[in-house]
Scaffold this motif. Structure first.
Motif, PDB file in Angstrom:
ATOM      1  N   ASN A  10       0.861  -1.187   0.000  1.00 20.40           N
ATOM      2  CA  ASN A  10       0.000   0.000   0.000  1.00 20.40           C
ATOM      3  C   ASN A  10       0.894   1.233   0.000  1.00 20.40           C
ATOM      4  N   ILE A  11       0.697   2.099  -0.984  1.00 19.03           N
ATOM      5  CA  ILE A  11       1.542   3.287  -1.124  1.00 19.03           C
ATOM      6  C   ILE A  11       0.653   4.528  -1.114  1.00 19.03           C
ATOM      7  N   THR A  12       1.071   5.520  -0.340  1.00 23.53           N
ATOM      8  CA  THR A  12       0.333   6.795  -0.283  1.00 23.53           C
ATOM      9  C   THR A  12       1.315   7.958  -0.261  1.00 23.53           C
ATOM     10  N   GLU A  19      -3.097   9.463  -3.835  1.00 25.66           N
ATOM     11  CA  GLU A  19      -3.974   8.737  -2.920  1.00 25.66           C
ATOM     12  C   GLU A  19      -3.475   7.308  -2.777  1.00 25.66           C
ATOM     13  N   GLY A  20      -4.114   6.530  -1.932  1.00 24.98           N
ATOM     14  CA  GLY A  20      -3.655   5.163  -1.668  1.00 24.98           C
ATOM     15  C   GLY A  20      -3.646   4.303  -2.914  1.00 24.98           C
ATOM     16  N   LEU A  21      -2.521   3.677  -3.192  1.00 25.28           N
ATOM     17  CA  LEU A  21      -2.395   2.726  -4.289  1.00 25.28           C
ATOM     18  C   LEU A  21      -2.185   1.353  -3.661  1.00 25.28           C
ATOM     19  N   ASN A  22      -3.141   0.470  -3.844  1.00 22.07           N
ATOM     20  CA  ASN A  22      -3.107  -0.819  -3.157  1.00 22.07           C
ATOM     21  C   ASN A  22      -2.855  -1.949  -4.129  1.00 22.07           C
ATOM     22  N   LEU A  23      -1.804  -2.692  -3.859  1.00 26.04           N
ATOM     23  CA  LEU A  23      -1.482  -3.900  -4.627  1.00 26.04           C
ATOM     24  C   LEU A  23      -1.650  -5.086  -3.692  1.00 26.04           C
ATOM     25  N   SER A  24      -2.406  -6.087  -4.128  1.00 29.89           N
ATOM     26  CA  SER A  24      -2.597  -7.264  -3.276  1.00 29.89           C
ATOM     27  C   SER A  24      -2.293  -8.531  -4.071  1.00 29.89           C
ATOM     28  N   PRO A  25      -1.027  -8.751  -4.406  1.00 27.59           N
ATOM     29  CA  PRO A  25      -0.689  -9.927  -5.209  1.00 27.59           C
ATOM     30  C   PRO A  25      -0.844 -11.247  -4.456  1.00 27.59           C
ATOM     31  N   ASP A  26      -0.896 -11.168  -3.137  1.00 26.53           N
ATOM     32  CA  ASP A  26      -1.062 -12.372  -2.310  1.00 26.53           C
ATOM     33  C   ASP A  26      -0.077 -13.469  -2.721  1.00 26.53           C
ATOM     34  N   LYS A  27       1.182 -13.126  -2.788  1.00 27.76           N
ATOM     35  CA  LYS A  27       2.311 -14.016  -3.086  1.00 27.76           C
ATOM     36  C   LYS A  27       2.410 -14.418  -4.562  1.00 27.76           C
ATOM     37  N   ILE A  43       6.155   3.130  -8.043  1.00 27.93           N
ATOM     38  CA  ILE A  43       6.090   1.896  -7.246  1.00 27.93           C
ATOM     39  C   ILE A  43       7.499   1.403  -6.953  1.00 27.93           C
ATOM     40  N   THR A  44       8.346   1.401  -7.990  1.00 31.01           N
ATOM     41  CA  THR A  44       9.730   0.961  -7.820  1.00 31.01           C
ATOM     42  C   THR A  44      10.485   1.886  -6.874  1.00 31.01           C
ATOM     43  N   PHE A 649      -4.884   2.393 -10.320  1.00 32.12           N
ATOM     44  CA  PHE A 649      -5.000   1.194 -11.149  1.00 32.12           C
ATOM     45  C   PHE A 649      -6.251   1.275 -12.011  1.00 32.12           C
ATOM     46  N   GLU A 650      -6.106   0.792 -13.245  1.00 29.40           N
ATOM     47  CA  GLU A 650      -7.283   0.670 -14.086  1.00 29.40           C
ATOM     48  C   GLU A 650      -8.002  -0.614 -13.737  1.00 29.40           C
ATOM     49  N   THR A 651      -9.284  -0.606 -13.845  1.00 27.66           N
ATOM     50  CA  THR A 651     -10.066  -1.820 -13.677  1.00 27.66           C
ATOM     51  C   THR A 651     -11.047  -1.907 -14.834  1.00 27.66           C
ATOM     52  N   PRO A 652     -11.326  -3.083 -15.376  1.00 30.12           N
ATOM     53  CA  PRO A 652     -10.837  -4.371 -14.907  1.00 30.12           C
ATOM     54  C   PRO A 652      -9.445  -4.669 -15.459  1.00 30.12           C
ATOM     55  N   LEU A 653      -8.915  -5.861 -15.191  1.00 29.25           N
ATOM     56  CA  LEU A 653      -7.637  -6.272 -15.721  1.00 29.25           C
ATOM     57  C   LEU A 653      -7.684  -6.257 -17.236  1.00 29.25           C
TER      58      LEU A 653
END
Length: 810
Positions: A10-12, A19-27, A43-44, A649-653
């Motif tokens: 989570n990056i803010t 605003e909050g940028l949330n990545l949830s790759p879950d491994k 992000i990098t 992030f754009e949605t959907p994938l």
């Protein structure tokens, strides 16, 4: 492997992220597309700051503060904190790192587990950006060694090696400069003069001393130095003190100047060597001039490496230049200058050694000049001569302060030569006076014996002291030389073993991206200097059966980037112990489509145990990679940027297959036929590649434009020839070739044919059936049937796991 992967990021308020940028790759691995300016690199940057507390490409003087001054989003309220929170598969390591408007940072996790993990992670290879790719490849041989030593933990080893060599060298020079042999000979000469024989042991000294005092019939035993001193004390009388002092005074002048006479040889020898080196370096005006450019070129190189200059031009001369070649040229020039700098350092070391020798002798003479008898009128001439010698030593010392660029160069040897004849004269005069005084007391046996024995005692004590000092230094020298020799042997064996293993890994990754090419057997090779000592590492490879180095000379930028990627990936496997994830930020910009396809397959096939965060702004690569990534359960997403929200992030994938299925669901046929064709073409390229379908060679730009019917025909021809009774009957290529949508390419060119949703659905089902024929969808396989899996015994080609297989002729 540690199995530590990222569950969420989570990056803010960092860089472009407002605003909050949330990545949830879950491994899971993650493929992210972001057009230029959408905040992909934010992000990098956030991850780099999280682990390194700085951002390398922002560390220039204009930004400063390790890049922290440019870290916070410009629209962030002063009271708000910028932050990045990472949750791991190991919950004990979860941490939120924040930075306030005063640029103070805070970590939410203060546990020992996190502190240990954080410390270890800083030395791992977690992030690779495009600009980092070629740094190792084009680095100087010394920098390569330093870089490699840093990542394999050899830095401290190298420091110890340098220290051993430095100390060993200093001891050897100390022994030489000490002139121990000559000084001991001088003391033996005094013993011979005083006692009538050479003395080689304390026992012999005591026996001789006993014989010397025998005429006095003191009835004393001489078995120790204490006994000698007691005997001397017993024969001293007050009325004879002045004569004894005068004799001792002249003996001291003779003995001190005799030692100086020995030192003069060393001083003259060192001065000649230093003068020769000084003049040789000074004569090469070009070298000296270039040396003054070292700091400037090093700074220019730093600017290029930090990617401060975005375009292809030289930051120094402002002329247009290829950055890669310019960096290589600067690296080579800096390395050449460092060699010159090494010559200057050696010169400085010679100067330091000579200065130290002069300082020691200046101090000794200063002590002699404090003798009270030198203040007497009869010794006035002697004092002036000694002061003159001392002044000459001082002048030499002052002259040595001139550097190599001085307009008034170092004086020639003949102009600073210490007058050894004057010293000999002083020594002779002192001895004559000492002898005259001794002769004046010839009738006084007791005083003669006292004079001889006391002087012999001083000489023997000095002799033993010199012997001990030399013995200690010699043992130290032998010890350090033995340690250094053994150290070098062990270090080279360890490094050679590591380089062999590491080179094999790099070579395998490079060949996987560049099969059937003429670059083979890539090796990291240690190189030695003219003294046969390890000085760096270079890269060698076989090119058309000949060994070549360095890589930039013959390889294209794309191939050099392949080499850089191969090195990074090998480093990940070799050195990353805490983390099973890594980030690749726009690392394929110089790749053509073939290399891009092979690269994503390499990641999926060889790094399936790792979590990969792959970012790109290349739409074509994203489409190629998303097909492969989707089949292997990666998460796929894309970024956009608005002034109001910053990076989101754009949605959907947005992988192509998902896009197609989304359009079917929405019954949106706008561009749908063209999307299916693009998707089918990419899959057919992979099928053709894996079964080695023959295609007429075209340059890459033309290969990019291969049409679907051409690919279908080539695959069909290959299948009909190699598997007429099996795969031929199962595929539906004929059906697709007969499709009016395909043949007319109706949906992407001007045509009167008007497709509807049913036409496109039939076309889409045909494409999926074709792909299913060649592709294994098992979660553990996810691969096409391929010639690399050809079974020579059963005459079959198959997918990696063998579930999908077909008869195939050899």
């Amino acid at each position: 492997m540690s199995n530590n992967k990222i569950k969420s990021i989570n990056i803010t308020g960092i860089r472009g992220v407002r605003e909050g940028l949330n990545l949830s790759p879950d491994k899971k691995s993650l493929l992210i597309y972001g057009d230029n300016g959408t905040g992909k690199s934010s992000i990098t940057d956030a991850l780099e700051w999280f682990y390194n507390d700085s951002i390398e490409h922002l560390t220039g003087e204009e930004v400063g503060g390790k890049g922290k001054n440019a870290l916070r989003n410009v629209f962030l309220n002063p009271s708000d904190e910028a932050k990045i929170e990472i949750q791991y598969s190991n919950k004990l390591l979860d941490n939120e790192k924040s930075i306030n408007n005063l640029l103070k940072t805070f970590n939410s996790n203060s546990s020992k587990e996190f502190a240990s993990y954080f410390s270890q992670s800083q030395s791992e290879n977690l992030i690779l950006r495009y600009r980092d790719l070629v740094q190792f490849i084009i680095a100087t041989k010394g920098d390569k060694l330093k870089h490699l030593q840093n990542i394999i933990g050899f830095s401290q080893v190298q420091e110890l090696r340098s220290l051993l060599k430095l100390v060993g060298g200093r001891i050897a020079r100390g022994i030489k400069a000490g002139g121990y042999s000559n000084k001991r000979s001088a003391q033996q000469a005094i013993l011979l003069e005083s006692l009538g024989q050479n003395i080689t042991s304390s026992k012999q000294f005591f026996e001789t001393a006993l014989k010397v005092i025998a005429p006095l019939k003191l009835e004393k035993e001489i078995k120790s130095f204490k006994d000698v001193k007691t005997a001397l004390k017993s024969i001293e009388t007050n009325e004879e003190t002045k004569v004894v002092e005068q004799i001792a005074f002249h003996n001291k002048i003779a003995d001190t100047l005799t030692d100086l006479e020995i030192e003069i040889n060393n001083i003259h020898s060192l001065y000649k060597d230093y003068y020769k080196s000084y003049i040789a370096l000074r004569k090469d005006a070009d070298k000296i001039g270039k040396l003054q450019l070292l700091a400037l070129l090093s700074e220019g190189l730093k600017v290029l490496k930090k990617d401060i200059v975005k375009d292809d031009f030289c930051p120094l001369c402002q002329q247009e230049k290829d950055k890669l070649k310019l960096t290589q040229e600067l690296n080579q020039r800096v390395e050449d200058l460092k060699e010159i700098k090494a010559e200057q350092d050696r010169l400085n070391e010679e100067c330091e050694e000579l200065t130290k020798l002069l300082r020691n002798n200046y101090t000794v003479i200063s002590g002699l000049l404090k003798e009270k008898h030198l203040a007497e009128k009869e010794n006035e001439a002697t004092k002036k001569k000694i002061e003159q010698i001392q002044n000459t030593i001082k002048v030499i010392g002052e002259d040595l302060k001139k550097d190599i660029f001085s307009t008034n160069p170092l004086k020639e040897f003949s102009l600073v030569k210490i007058d050894d004849k004057e010293i000999k004269g002083l020594i002779s005069n002192a001895k004559v006076k000492s002898k005259a005084l001794a002769d004046s007391i010839k009738g006084n046996i007791k005083l003669q014996i006292h004079t001889k024995l006391s002087r012999a005692l001083d000489a023997y004590t000095a002799h033993k002291k010199l012997e001990r000092e030399e013995d200690v230094l010699t043992k130290q020298q032998i010890t350090f030389e033995a340690l250094y020799t053994d150290f070098i042997k062990r270090q080279e064996e360890a490094l050679e073993g590591f380089l062999t293993m590491f080179s094999d890994e790099i070579n395998s990754y490079y060949v996987e991206m560049n099969p059937n090419e003429k670059v083979e057997d890539i090796q990291l090779v240690p190189i030695k200097d003219k003294n046969d000592e390890l000085s760096g590492i270079t890269i060698e490879y076989t090119f058309y059966n000949e060994r070549q180095t360095p890589p930039v000379a013959l390889l294209s930028e794309s191939h050099i980037n392949c080499l850089g990627l191969a090195f990074f990936l090998a480093s990940v496997k070799a050195f990353n112990k805490e983390n099973d994830f890594f980030v690749l930020d726009d690392v394929i910009s110089s790749f053509d489509s073939t290399h891009r396809t092979r690269f994503i397959r390499l990641l999926i096939n060889k790094f399936s145990d790792y979590q990969i965060i792959l970012l790109t702004h290349e739409k074509d690569f994203f489409d190629i990679a998303s097909s492969e990534a989707k089949r292997n359960n990666w998460l796929i997403t894309s970024l956009s940027w608005t002034a109001e929200k910053g990076t989101t992030f754009e949605t959907p994938l947005v992988d192509l297959r998902t896009k197609i299925e989304g359009k079917f669901k929405a019954k949106n046929i706008d561009g749908l036929g063209n999307d299916i064709r693009r998707y089918a073409e990419r899959q057919l390229k992979q099928i053709a590649f894996n079964i080695e379908a023959g295609l007429t060679f075209r340059f890459n730009d033309r290969n990019e434009e291969r049409m679907m019917n051409e690919l279908l025909s080539s695959v069909q021809s290959r299948v009909n020839k190699q598997s007429p009774a099996d795969l031929k009957t199962k595929n539906n290529i004929d059906s697709i070739l007969a499709s009016p949508i395909l043949i007319g390419n109706k949906t992407s060119h001007d045509n009167t044919f008007k497709e509807n949703i049913n036409d496109l659905d039939v076309f889409w089902e045909d494409v999926k059936k074709l792909i299913k024929t060649f592709y294994c969808s098992d979660d553990k396989c996810k691969s096409f049937v391929a010639m690399k899996n050809f079974d020579n015994v059963k005459n079959k080609i198959r997918c990696n796991c063998g579930t999908v297989n077909y008869d195939w002729k050899k």
